[in-house]
Design a protein around this motif. Structure first.
Motif, PDB file in Angstrom:
ATOM      1  N   ALA A   1       0.838  -1.204   0.000  1.00 24.91           N
ATOM      2  CA  ALA A   1       0.000   0.000   0.000  1.00 24.91           C
ATOM      3  C   ALA A   1       0.873   1.254   0.000  1.00 24.91           C
ATOM      4  N   GLN A   2       1.908   1.246   0.823  1.00 26.86           N
ATOM      5  CA  GLN A   2       2.803   2.407   0.908  1.00 26.86           C
ATOM      6  C   GLN A   2       3.411   2.735  -0.459  1.00 26.86           C
ATOM      7  N   HIS A   3       3.839   1.691  -1.173  1.00 25.74           N
ATOM      8  CA  HIS A   3       4.434   1.884  -2.498  1.00 25.74           C
ATOM      9  C   HIS A   3       3.430   2.544  -3.443  1.00 25.74           C
ATOM     10  N   LEU A   4       2.180   2.074  -3.435  1.00 23.26           N
ATOM     11  CA  LEU A   4       1.167   2.648  -4.340  1.00 23.26           C
ATOM     12  C   LEU A   4       0.885   4.108  -3.977  1.00 23.26           C
ATOM     13  N   ILE A   5       0.839   4.400  -2.681  1.00 18.34           N
ATOM     14  CA  ILE A   5       0.590   5.781  -2.237  1.00 18.34           C
ATOM     15  C   ILE A   5       1.759   6.679  -2.678  1.00 18.34           C
ATOM     16  N   GLU A   6       2.970   6.160  -2.518  1.00 14.13           N
ATOM     17  CA  GLU A   6       4.146   6.926  -2.955  1.00 14.13           C
ATOM     18  C   GLU A   6       4.122   7.203  -4.459  1.00 14.13           C
ATOM     19  N   GLN A   7       3.469   6.320  -5.211  1.00 13.02           N
ATOM     20  CA  GLN A   7       3.377   6.513  -6.662  1.00 13.02           C
ATOM     21  C   GLN A   7       2.210   7.441  -7.024  1.00 13.02           C
ATOM     22  N   GLY A   8       1.570   8.005  -5.999  1.00 18.23           N
ATOM     23  CA  GLY A   8       0.548   9.012  -6.252  1.00 18.23           C
ATOM     24  C   GLY A   8      -0.883   8.512  -6.259  1.00 18.23           C
ATOM     25  N   CYS A   9      -1.095   7.254  -5.906  1.00 21.25           N
ATOM     26  CA  CYS A   9      -2.469   6.730  -5.901  1.00 21.25           C
ATOM     27  C   CYS A   9      -3.285   7.395  -4.791  1.00 21.25           C
TER      28      CYS A   9
END
Lengths: 341, 341
Positions: free
Chosen positions: A175-183
């Motif tokens: 989840a953290q990775h997706l949020i960091e990618q702007g999701c």
């Protein structure tokens, strides 16, 4: 060639004109038998291609040297790799493995457990099925003294050996990775509310969302049917609805990968431009998919090895397994499916 | 809970104050025992959770109800699907399956055969390993009366049940398709000169080439190592040499797919523009690769089912298998990797 199947202790006894008991004791190197007789018996046994019978040895030792391996599916890169890890260890330690596939059905799992109560195996390795609503059959077999180790999919409240990955942290990292990618709207696709490993992945996922103040955390988890048609229907309706449609998805199990790629193609949704995707998967083809798939890669082979080592040690040393949990960490392998375009 | 592991015929006999022989005969529904005694014995057996012992039943019947399944690899979509087909049949017929993985080594295959001579299994299903230079160990076990069925990778000169695909025709179809797509220099990548199924695929491949007057047929077959590094080296040197470089390749086994995609990416060779590729594969991700992979798709599940049915029927009916060959046809699934751009 003559059939060698029928050479028994009786055959050897008849050939030498001595009793079956003498032959049996000679073959077991008993001190009651003279060296001369032992040599005669061994010579005859060799000549007649005598092979000790599996059942006779088992009846004496009450050991089968076999381990049951129960998995929900075998056409799956996680489970086939885990079985390979198990086999690598059991083969070295002289154990045979019996494979049972539940097709994720608790009814089939129960049937398999009935079959295992006759002493056919010395221990059980199991990854439980999806609709894990009942574990009485597992407890019952364990109550007879059967050593059992869970791998990957475990029953939390049964005290025994367990080999898993760091599910909470993996869900969090995804989840953290997706949020960091702007999701902004991130969803989690699960296949069961009952499996504790999926609950933990969801908990980690939700923790990351709440830390980043992403507010859809409460309605962000979807239970997807594993039936091919139903699965595609659910995903299609979710991705078609402008109010619900996520811009990032964490997929909890590999078998949902193809349906998601299929639906995105049909709806003309581009991965990763319109939708970023990350999947718990051991797929060796992940880098060659279109687009290459970001995965949470579980150490499937190592999980198999560890589980096999634990069960072999419990059997060999006749020790009962306490709540021993071995955690083999997963890793995030970032590829194009989750990256900012 | 009490341990139920120790309820034996002796326990029941002691409880009822009768002899072990009487209990044993009662449990076998012998006419020598009165109905009243039988009922008493059955009641006590139920109460004490008596389970007949696997070894004792096996010793009596000389049947284990287990079948050995020997495969070169399990992390492979053909073999995992074939095992699933096998398990579907054996499970219905009440057989257990023991899995053995040879890692394509004849030395390991021989070790496994030694282990199987003790009556642990009633029959053997095998797909032989790549360096199939010796089959004495197979013949030896069969000479003891052990039923054995080959699936996919067979030993031609051993007379028994065999379940295969139409290898000659599949090789022919693959080459013909590439020629129709305009390829002028077509190659075949094999992993063994000894496996008869690969020889047949090569024969079919060569037949198509000679029919179309493609003249490189004699030096068009390459033996590729299955060692990852050596494999990539061989493919790299072949694809880098302007005199040798093919414009179409038939790949004989799935495990060469990743190396070819990897090398083409590294050398900036575009599939299918510069090189058309077709692979014998059951990969369910074939449509989602970049580019989507044209496959000769073998009916892996059906091959497993047919092999399992054959071995179960041989065991149950105690019949020896003649040279019975079942051929399950493969199909050509055309995708972008082999199409004119």
């Amino acid at each position: 060639m003559i059939s060698q199947n029928h050479t028994t202790i009786k055959t050897i006894a008849a050939k030498l004109g001595i009793s079956k008991g003498t032959v049996s004791k000679a073959l077991q190197d008993s001190h009651e038998i003279s060296i001369a007789t032992k040599n005669k018996v061994l010579e005859a046994a060799n000549e007649l291609h005598y092979k000790p019978n599996h059942f006779a040895s088992g009846l004496k030792s009450r050991k089968s040297k076999a381990i049951a391996v129960i998995v929900p599916e075998i056409v799956d890169s996680f489970f086939s790799l885990a079985i390979k890890g198990i086999e690598t260890v059991t083969q070295k330690k002289g154990y045979h493995i019996n494979i049972y596939i539940t097709n994720d059905l608790v009814s089939k799992e129960k049937e398999i457990f009935k079959l295992l109560s006759d002493g056919r195996v010395d221990g059980v390795l199991i990854s439980i099925c999806r609709d894990a609503t009942c574990s009485d059959h597992i407890k019952e077999l364990m109550d007879t003294g059967m050593p059992l180790v869970f791998f990957d999919r475990v029953v939390e409240d049964i005290e025994t050996g367990k080999v898993v990955t760091d599910d909470f942290k993996s869900g969090y990292n995804a989840a953290q990775h997706l949020i960091e990618q702007g999701c902004k709207r991130v969803c989690f696709f699960s296949i069961s509310e009952n499996l504790s490993i999926l609950q933990k992945r969801v908990e980690g996922f939700k923790r990351a969302l709440s830390e980043k103040h992403i507010t859809n955390a409460d309605n962000s988890v979807y239970q997807i049917s594993t039936d091919k048609n139903k699965c595609q229907e659910t995903i299609t309706s979710l991705l078609s609805d402008p109010d619900l449609r996520p811009d990032g998805i964490v997929i909890s199990v590999e078998l949902l990968t193809i349906p998601i790629y299929t639906v995105c193609k049909a709806l003309n949704i581009s991965i990763p431009e319109d939708l970023k995707v990350i999947c718990f998967s051991n797929l060796q083809y992940a880098s060659f998919l279109s687009p290459p798939l970001t995965t949470i890669t579980q150490p499937a082979f190592e999980i198999g090895e560890q589980a096999a080592s634990l069960i072999c040690s419990a059997i060999t040393n006749n020790r009962s397994l306490k709540n021993e949990k071995i955690i083999c960490p997963s890793q995030l392998d970032i590829r194009n499916s989750s990256l900012v375009y």
